[in-house]
Motif scaffolding. Structure first.
Motif, PDB file in Angstrom:
ATOM      1  N   GLU A  40      -9.611   2.281   0.876  1.00 42.24           N
ATOM      2  CA  GLU A  40      -8.266   2.804   0.579  1.00 42.24           C
ATOM      3  C   GLU A  40      -8.343   4.118  -0.192  1.00 42.24           C
ATOM      4  OE1 GLU A  40      -4.839   1.672   0.861  1.00 42.24           O
ATOM      5  OE2 GLU A  40      -5.817   0.749   2.609  1.00 42.24           O
ATOM      6  N   PHE A  41      -9.203   4.112  -1.233  1.00 41.69           N
ATOM      7  CA  PHE A  41      -9.352   5.317  -2.056  1.00 41.69           C
ATOM      8  C   PHE A  41      -9.924   6.458  -1.218  1.00 41.69           C
ATOM      9  CE2 PHE A  41     -11.760   8.190  -4.817  1.00 41.69           C
ATOM     10  CZ  PHE A  41     -10.785   8.547  -5.731  1.00 41.69           C
ATOM     11  N   LYS A  43      -9.723   6.924   1.921  1.00 35.96           N
ATOM     12  CA  LYS A  43      -8.730   7.399   2.876  1.00 35.96           C
ATOM     13  C   LYS A  43      -7.694   8.292   2.187  1.00 35.96           C
ATOM     14  CE  LYS A  43      -6.002   5.741   6.736  1.00 35.96           C
ATOM     15  NZ  LYS A  43      -4.602   5.527   6.328  1.00 35.96           N
ATOM     16  N   GLU A  44      -7.278   7.879   0.992  1.00 35.99           N
ATOM     17  CA  GLU A  44      -6.320   8.679   0.216  1.00 35.99           C
ATOM     18  C   GLU A  44      -6.919  10.054  -0.111  1.00 35.99           C
ATOM     19  OE1 GLU A  44      -5.301   6.564  -3.347  1.00 35.99           O
ATOM     20  OE2 GLU A  44      -3.619   7.895  -3.806  1.00 35.99           O
ATOM     21  N   LEU A  45      -8.202  10.046  -0.485  1.00 38.21           N
ATOM     22  CA  LEU A  45      -8.897  11.299  -0.803  1.00 38.21           C
ATOM     23  C   LEU A  45      -8.971  12.200   0.435  1.00 38.21           C
ATOM     24  CD1 LEU A  45     -10.560  13.014  -2.822  1.00 38.21           C
ATOM     25  CD2 LEU A  45     -12.586  11.711  -2.143  1.00 38.21           C
ATOM     26  N   GLU A  46      -9.318  11.608   1.564  1.00 40.52           N
ATOM     27  CA  GLU A  46      -9.446  12.415   2.791  1.00 40.52           C
ATOM     28  C   GLU A  46      -8.104  12.997   3.227  1.00 40.52           C
ATOM     29  OE1 GLU A  46     -13.370  10.161   4.640  1.00 40.52           O
ATOM     30  OE2 GLU A  46     -11.394   9.735   5.510  1.00 40.52           O
ATOM     31  N   THR A  47      -7.043  12.227   3.014  1.00 40.60           N
ATOM     32  CA  THR A  47      -5.711  12.712   3.400  1.00 40.60           C
ATOM     33  C   THR A  47      -5.293  13.908   2.556  1.00 40.60           C
ATOM     34  OG1 THR A  47      -5.106  10.483   4.069  1.00 40.60           O
ATOM     35  CG2 THR A  47      -3.302  12.025   3.724  1.00 40.60           C
ATOM     36  N   ILE A  48      -5.526  13.804   1.248  1.00 46.08           N
ATOM     37  CA  ILE A  48      -5.129  14.916   0.375  1.00 46.08           C
ATOM     38  C   ILE A  48      -6.047  16.121   0.578  1.00 46.08           C
ATOM     39  CG2 ILE A  48      -6.374  14.319  -1.748  1.00 46.08           C
ATOM     40  CD1 ILE A  48      -3.674  14.875  -3.220  1.00 46.08           C
ATOM     41  N   LEU A  97      -7.387  12.081  -8.811  1.00 49.99           N
ATOM     42  CA  LEU A  97      -7.040  10.893  -8.033  1.00 49.99           C
ATOM     43  C   LEU A  97      -7.689   9.639  -8.641  1.00 49.99           C
ATOM     44  CD1 LEU A  97      -5.287  10.866  -5.482  1.00 49.99           C
ATOM     45  CD2 LEU A  97      -7.375  10.832  -4.118  1.00 49.99           C
ATOM     46  N   LYS A 100      -5.897   8.648 -11.840  1.00 51.15           N
ATOM     47  CA  LYS A 100      -4.655   7.942 -11.529  1.00 51.15           C
ATOM     48  C   LYS A 100      -4.928   6.481 -11.217  1.00 51.15           C
ATOM     49  CE  LYS A 100      -0.532   9.263  -9.344  1.00 51.15           C
ATOM     50  NZ  LYS A 100       0.276  10.093  -8.453  1.00 51.15           N
ATOM     51  N   ARG A 101      -5.975   6.262 -10.429  1.00 52.47           N
ATOM     52  CA  ARG A 101      -6.375   4.904 -10.069  1.00 52.47           C
ATOM     53  C   ARG A 101      -6.769   4.097 -11.304  1.00 52.47           C
ATOM     54  NH1 ARG A 101      -9.530   2.146  -5.647  1.00 52.47           N
ATOM     55  NH2 ARG A 101     -11.126   0.986  -6.752  1.00 52.47           N
ATOM     56  N   LEU A 127      -0.281  15.683  -8.281  1.00 50.52           N
ATOM     57  CA  LEU A 127      -0.391  14.234  -8.443  1.00 50.52           C
ATOM     58  C   LEU A 127       0.496  13.683  -9.569  1.00 50.52           C
ATOM     59  CD1 LEU A 127      -4.230  13.918  -7.835  1.00 50.52           C
ATOM     60  CD2 LEU A 127      -2.392  13.185  -6.304  1.00 50.52           C
TER      61      LEU A 127
END
Ligand SMILES: *Cc1c(COP(=O)(O)O)cnc(C)c1O
Length: 423
Positions: A40-41, A43-48, A97, A100-101, A127
């Protein structure tokens, strides 16, 4: 040795910090490992990285430059096309990121010339994190454009008045803040140095550069002889090199600031310079420019980002075992490289990155035409107009500044006051 062994890269690295910082560093290490193992993390990193930073960044064939130099094909990784203009955003976004997590609401950072401060301020704005940047009072005064940018991104810039009022004092102040507020606050360190786990973490967030390059050169079937990057603290170089360090090829070349010459105080050549010594400073063991008493020596470079007395521990270790070769470029050679690639490729290198460009200009003619070399353009040169313009067009630039000053004074009471009314 892509990864440290308990925070050590051979005998460099470690976690030489005051007791109060042990817990936040240990917690950070655990959180970082967990995050990178969580799809999940990732994927979030790759999206941003894709939508905000603008990845992947292109790999440009510098065709005209290669033809002029008459040897190897030069490719340029256009990292300067990343949002905010340089590679530093890769690390800032990654760490913010992660913070935040971890449930942290407040970010602190140190900055020297202001580039890392700007990247961190931008990442925090994106963020929704509160941001304070520690910056030496001397640097605040001489880097006004970056201070203004940080404030536009909503960050508070805290001018540090202790010591020499420059980068190392800003680091000390940030460490002090972190030690006092570890539960609410994350400290975003700006390069692949400092106490463990920062060297591992910064390398991982910057390794997106090297991973993309590996894919890009494979897609084009290039026979890569060498990767070349400039080296300050070492984050763009180690991120670029990381996917290749455990392989025998290509050659990995890190270029330090040669400044105005080889004398003590004239450069920032931590690996190749006369005053290069092993030492422990600001939480890690590495190579530094130190005097006989172990105190940091003054450094000098035309590029603010390379003007630092220490180098990341992993690069020090890779240099000691010969996997990474170190060279340096003089201020003048870097300026020549800026001109050369601007004129022949339409690409404006940052002064830092131009040190890598200068090395490519020296190396390419010695290699056959079927070989490729890849230069990391860590940043673009728009930020450097206050350095390049006085060199390339001294008289015109001076007249311009005087007329700007006059314009400001003439308009001061009417126009700017009107514009500022709503702010
Ligand atoms: C800060 C900076 C550098 C030097 O930092 P590293 O950690 O060595 O990468 C290089 N290039 C640019 C454009 C920078 O802003």
């Amino acid at each position: 040795m892509a990864q440290s062994n308990n925070g050590f890269f051979d005998n460099f690295g470690g976690k030489y910090v005051a007791e109060v910082l042990r817990r936040p560093l240990d917690e950070l290490e655990v959180a970082f490992k967990e995050a990178m193992a969580d799809p999940e993390f990732v994927k979030e990193l790759e999206t941003i990285q894709r939508d905000y930073i603008g990845r992947e960044t292109p790999l440009l064939y510098a065709e005209t430059a290669s033809k002029i130099l008459g040897g190897a094909q030069i490719y340029i990784k256009l990292e300067g096309l990343a949002n905010t203009g340089a590679h530093k955003i890769n690390n800032a976004i990654g760490q913010c990121l992660l913070a935040k997590r971890m449930g942290k609401k407040r970010i602190i950072a140190e900055t020297g010339a202001g580039q890392h401060g700007v990247a961190t301020a931008a990442a925090c704005a994106k963020l929704g994190l509160d941001c304070t940047v520690y910056m030496g009072e001397v640097d605040v005064r001489r880097q006004q454009p970056n201070v203004a940018a940080m404030e536009m991104y909503g960050a508070k810039v805290h001018a540090v008045t202790s010591g020499s009022r420059t980068l190392k004092d800003a680091v000390n102040e940030a460490m002090r803040d972190w030690a006092a507020n570890p539960d609410t606050t994350h400290y975003v360190l700006g390069s692949a140095l400092g106490p463990s786990p920062f060297p591992d973490m910064v390398r991982e967030f910057q390794s997106v550069i090297g991973k993309e390059v590996k894919r890009q050169v494979a897609e084009r079937g290039l026979d890569v002889e060498a990767l070349i990057a400039c080296c300050g603290g070492g984050s763009n170089s180690i991120g670029f090199f990381a996917p290749f360090v455990d392989e025998a090829n290509p050659r990995l070349i890190a270029v330090e600031a040669g400044g105005i010459g080889p004398g003590v105080g004239e450069n920032a050549s931590r690996m190749t310079g006369n005053a290069s010594r092993e030492g422990i400073m600001q939480g890690y063991k590495s190579r530094f420019l130190l005097d006989e008493d172990g105190q940091a020596l003054p450094t000098r470079s035309i590029s603010a980002g390379l003007d630092y007395c220490g180098i990341g521990p992993q690069l020090a270790a890779l240099g000691a075992k010969g996997r990474v070769e170190f060279s340096s470029a003089l201020d003048k050679e870097a300026l020549d490289a800026v001109k050369f690639f601007a004129k022949n490729e339409g690409v404006l290198f940052a002064m830092e990155s131009a040190h890598a460009g200068a090395e490519a200009i020296k190396l390419a003619p010695k290699l056959p035409k079927n070989k490729a070399i890849v230069v990391n353009m860590s940043g673009r040169g728009d930020k450097d107009i206050f350095i390049t313009c006085p060199v390339f067009r001294p008289e015109e630039w001076k007249e311009f500044l005087i007329s700007e000053l006059k314009r400001l004074e003439d308009n001061k009471d009417i126009h700017n006051a009107d514009l500022m009314k709503d702010h």
